[in-house]
Design a protein around this motif. Structure first.
Motif, PDB file in Angstrom:
ATOM      1  N   LEU A  64      -0.715  -4.218 -11.352  1.00 46.99           N
ATOM      2  CA  LEU A  64      -1.478  -2.961 -11.436  1.00 46.99           C
ATOM      3  C   LEU A  64      -1.017  -2.097 -12.614  1.00 46.99           C
ATOM      4  O   LEU A  64      -1.442  -0.944 -12.725  1.00 46.99           O
ATOM      5  N   ASP A  65      -0.138  -2.632 -13.466  1.00 44.96           N
ATOM      6  CA  ASP A  65       0.344  -1.901 -14.652  1.00 44.96           C
ATOM      7  C   ASP A  65       0.892  -0.533 -14.263  1.00 44.96           C
ATOM      8  O   ASP A  65       0.597   0.479 -14.916  1.00 44.96           O
ATOM      9  N   LEU A  66       1.651  -0.480 -13.177  1.00 43.25           N
ATOM     10  CA  LEU A  66       2.176   0.810 -12.723  1.00 43.25           C
ATOM     11  C   LEU A  66       3.345   1.223 -13.631  1.00 43.25           C
ATOM     12  O   LEU A  66       4.217   0.394 -13.936  1.00 43.25           O
ATOM     13  N   PRO A  67       3.391   2.496 -14.034  1.00 39.73           N
ATOM     14  CA  PRO A  67       4.430   2.929 -14.980  1.00 39.73           C
ATOM     15  C   PRO A  67       5.742   3.272 -14.279  1.00 39.73           C
ATOM     16  O   PRO A  67       6.248   4.383 -14.384  1.00 39.73           O
TER      17      PRO A  67
ATOM     18  N   VAL B  78       7.522  -8.955  -4.026  1.00 42.98           N
ATOM     19  CA  VAL B  78       6.152  -8.461  -3.827  1.00 42.98           C
ATOM     20  C   VAL B  78       5.947  -7.176  -4.638  1.00 42.98           C
ATOM     21  O   VAL B  78       4.937  -7.008  -5.329  1.00 42.98           O
ATOM     22  N   ILE B  79       6.932  -6.293  -4.597  1.00 37.65           N
ATOM     23  CA  ILE B  79       6.816  -5.024  -5.339  1.00 37.65           C
ATOM     24  C   ILE B  79       6.792  -5.294  -6.848  1.00 37.65           C
ATOM     25  O   ILE B  79       6.000  -4.699  -7.584  1.00 37.65           O
ATOM     26  N   ASN B  80       7.634  -6.207  -7.314  1.00 36.77           N
ATOM     27  CA  ASN B  80       7.602  -6.562  -8.742  1.00 36.77           C
ATOM     28  C   ASN B  80       6.211  -7.036  -9.137  1.00 36.77           C
ATOM     29  O   ASN B  80       5.701  -6.704 -10.212  1.00 36.77           O
TER      30      ASN B  80
ATOM     31  N   THR C  18       0.838  -1.202   0.000  1.00 43.96           N
ATOM     32  CA  THR C  18       0.000   0.000   0.000  1.00 43.96           C
ATOM     33  C   THR C  18       0.874   1.252   0.000  1.00 43.96           C
ATOM     34  O   THR C  18       0.677   2.165  -0.804  1.00 43.96           O
ATOM     35  N   VAL C  19       1.876   1.289   0.873  1.00 45.90           N
ATOM     36  CA  VAL C  19       2.669   2.521   0.958  1.00 45.90           C
ATOM     37  C   VAL C  19       3.519   2.704  -0.300  1.00 45.90           C
ATOM     38  O   VAL C  19       3.681   3.833  -0.780  1.00 45.90           O
ATOM     39  N   CYS C  20       4.046   1.623  -0.855  1.00 42.95           N
ATOM     40  CA  CYS C  20       4.876   1.783  -2.061  1.00 42.95           C
ATOM     41  C   CYS C  20       4.033   2.241  -3.247  1.00 42.95           C
ATOM     42  O   CYS C  20       4.464   3.092  -4.035  1.00 42.95           O
ATOM     43  N   THR C  21       2.819   1.700  -3.365  1.00 39.62           N
ATOM     44  CA  THR C  21       1.940   2.147  -4.450  1.00 39.62           C
ATOM     45  C   THR C  21       1.655   3.642  -4.287  1.00 39.62           C
ATOM     46  O   THR C  21       1.675   4.407  -5.260  1.00 39.62           O
ATOM     47  N   LYS C  22       1.408   4.076  -3.044  1.00 36.63           N
ATOM     48  CA  LYS C  22       1.175   5.498  -2.804  1.00 36.63           C
ATOM     49  C   LYS C  22       2.433   6.325  -3.105  1.00 36.63           C
ATOM     50  O   LYS C  22       2.354   7.392  -3.701  1.00 36.63           O
ATOM     51  N   LEU C  23       3.596   5.822  -2.699  1.00 39.65           N
ATOM     52  CA  LEU C  23       4.843   6.566  -2.958  1.00 39.65           C
ATOM     53  C   LEU C  23       5.091   6.713  -4.466  1.00 39.65           C
ATOM     54  O   LEU C  23       5.523   7.775  -4.927  1.00 39.65           O
ATOM     55  N   PHE C  24       4.809   5.639  -5.226  1.00 38.03           N
ATOM     56  CA  PHE C  24       4.997   5.727  -6.685  1.00 38.03           C
ATOM     57  C   PHE C  24       4.043   6.774  -7.257  1.00 38.03           C
ATOM     58  O   PHE C  24       4.397   7.561  -8.130  1.00 38.03           O
ATOM     59  N   SER C  25       2.819   6.780  -6.758  1.00 34.23           N
ATOM     60  CA  SER C  25       1.813   7.712  -7.261  1.00 34.23           C
ATOM     61  C   SER C  25       2.152   9.150  -6.838  1.00 34.23           C
ATOM     62  O   SER C  25       2.047  10.088  -7.634  1.00 34.23           O
ATOM     63  N   GLN C  26       2.563   9.327  -5.594  1.00 37.13           N
ATOM     64  CA  GLN C  26       2.868  10.672  -5.091  1.00 37.13           C
ATOM     65  C   GLN C  26       4.050  11.291  -5.834  1.00 37.13           C
ATOM     66  O   GLN C  26       4.039  12.471  -6.162  1.00 37.13           O
ATOM     67  N   THR C  27       5.090  10.484  -6.074  1.00 36.60           N
ATOM     68  CA  THR C  27       6.319  11.032  -6.672  1.00 36.60           C
ATOM     69  C   THR C  27       6.314  10.897  -8.191  1.00 36.60           C
ATOM     70  O   THR C  27       7.168  11.487  -8.850  1.00 36.60           O
TER      71      THR C  27
ATOM     72  N   ALA D 101       7.325   8.446  -9.846  1.00 34.74           N
ATOM     73  CA  ALA D 101       8.683   7.979 -10.134  1.00 34.74           C
ATOM     74  C   ALA D 101       8.729   7.207 -11.451  1.00 34.74           C
ATOM     75  O   ALA D 101       7.821   6.434 -11.759  1.00 34.74           O
ATOM     76  N   ASP D 102       9.794   7.433 -12.225  1.00 35.40           N
ATOM     77  CA  ASP D 102      10.019   6.634 -13.436  1.00 35.40           C
ATOM     78  C   ASP D 102      10.723   5.332 -13.074  1.00 35.40           C
ATOM     79  O   ASP D 102      10.535   4.311 -13.727  1.00 35.40           O
ATOM     80  N   VAL D 103      11.577   5.412 -12.039  1.00 37.27           N
ATOM     81  CA  VAL D 103      12.377   4.265 -11.595  1.00 37.27           C
ATOM     82  C   VAL D 103      12.281   4.231 -10.066  1.00 37.27           C
ATOM     83  O   VAL D 103      12.254   5.289  -9.433  1.00 37.27           O
TER      84      VAL D 103
END
Ligand SMILES: Nc1ncnc2c1ncn2[C@@H]1O[C@H](COP(=O)(O)OP(=O)(O)OP(=O)(O)O)[C@@H](O)[C@H]1O
Ligand SMILES: CC(C)(CO)[C@@H](O)C(=O)[O-]
Ligand code: BAL
Length: 275
Positions: A164-167, A156-158, A130-139, A141-143
């Protein structure tokens, strides 16, 4: 280096820092930074034009009985280290900024989140995902750079990013170790001197087991021997297991990953190595 604590400021800084085609690499952390984290920052530097580090001790990934209040914190020291490491943005939200009242959405992961840390710390990976998905969305991030020290977390993150097809591209970094082989970890500073002297026996024992398995010994017998050796020396092992690297299902032959977690006094040591 910009220190950002609210989301609007982060969004503005991100837009300015990444104008044009400039990419942003994020290093998510819980602070109390050490050489391992700084190696991740250096990898982020090499991967993108702008480097962001998040520092957030995520209550959602600690179980009620766990060590949230004991978790090491050193904001001043962390900021000094990040400044010298060439970090551009530090994202340090407080708990209500990350989880405002009414927050009710959680990311639930099966597959590689099951067993091992997922069994010893139920709800842990739900909090991490949950927190990593939020961090990716907040920032945006490309990488995002993650350490192999937390191997199960990396898998788990991979999984989350794929499902979720996160970019965002996940960039793994090998485990950074102290001179005596102990994996660097914020929790190491909670070890007493005698425990600290004993701690490298964990990676040494893992290495011995892997060498024997490579030489043809039966994994189950070797792992039982390793566990007995650790127990005899004063560790309380939670698990020692040879698994498939990405799915964490039992090893089928070919490339494998040896996962280990053992308590030493009040500290849980985590390690893993490639077969
Ligand atoms: N020794 C290390 N080598 C490489 N990466 C590391 C190392 N230690 C931590 N990391 C990575 O740094 C990121 C942030 O980890 P975290 O802030 O939890 O640090 P930590 O030292 O692992 O803390 P803890 O003691 O809680 O395990 C994670 O991606 C983690 O895998
Ligand atoms: C990835 C992370 C920063 C999420 O809180 C944490 O689990 C950690 O420090 O490994
Ligand atoms: N390094 C993983 C974060 C945790 O132990 O909660």
């Amino acid at each position: 280096m910009l220190i950002l604590r609210d989301l609007q400021a982060l969004r503005r800084a991100r837009a300015e820092a990444c104008a044009g085609a400039r990419r942003l690499a994020l290093v998510p952390t819980m602070g109390a930074l050490h050489q391992g984290h700084l190696a991740l920052v250096a990898a982020a530097r090499a991967a993108a034009e702008t480097v962001a580090v998040s520092i957030f001790v995520n209550p959602l990934q600690f179980n009620p009985a766990e060590d949230l209040s004991r978790y090491p914190r050193d904001e001043e020291g962390d900021l000094a280290k990040l400044e010298s490491a060439g970090c551009d943005l530090v994202w340090m939200p407080d708990v209500p900024t990350m989880y405002p009242p009414g927050s009710a959405t959680r990311i639930e992961v099966a597959g590689p989140a099951q067993g091992y840390e997922g069994a010893v710390r139920p709800e842990h990976f739900r909090g991490v995902a949950t927190v990593c998905t939020k961090l990716f969305s907040q920032t945006q991030a490309d990488v995002a750079v993650f350490g192999e020290k937390d191997w199960q977390q990396l898998q788990v993150i991979n999984r989350v990013v794929a499902d979720l097809d996160l970019p965002v591209r996940i960039l793994p970094h090998p485990t950074v170790r102290e001179g005596d082989g102990l994996a660097c970890s914020s929790r190491n500073q909670l070890l007493g001197p005698a425990e600290r002297a004993l701690a490298p026996l964990l990676p040494r024992t893992m290495q011995v087991a892997l060498d024997a398995i490579r030489a043809g010994a039966a994994p189950a017998a070797e792992l039982a021997r390793a566990e007995a050796r650790l127990r005899g020396a004063g560790f309380a092992p939670d698990y020692l297991a040879l698994v498939e690297p990405a799915t964490l299902t039992p090893w089928q032959g070919g490339p494998g990953r040896l996962l280990a977690a053992a308590r030493l006094g009040a500290v849980r040591l985590l390690d893993n190595m490639a077969l």
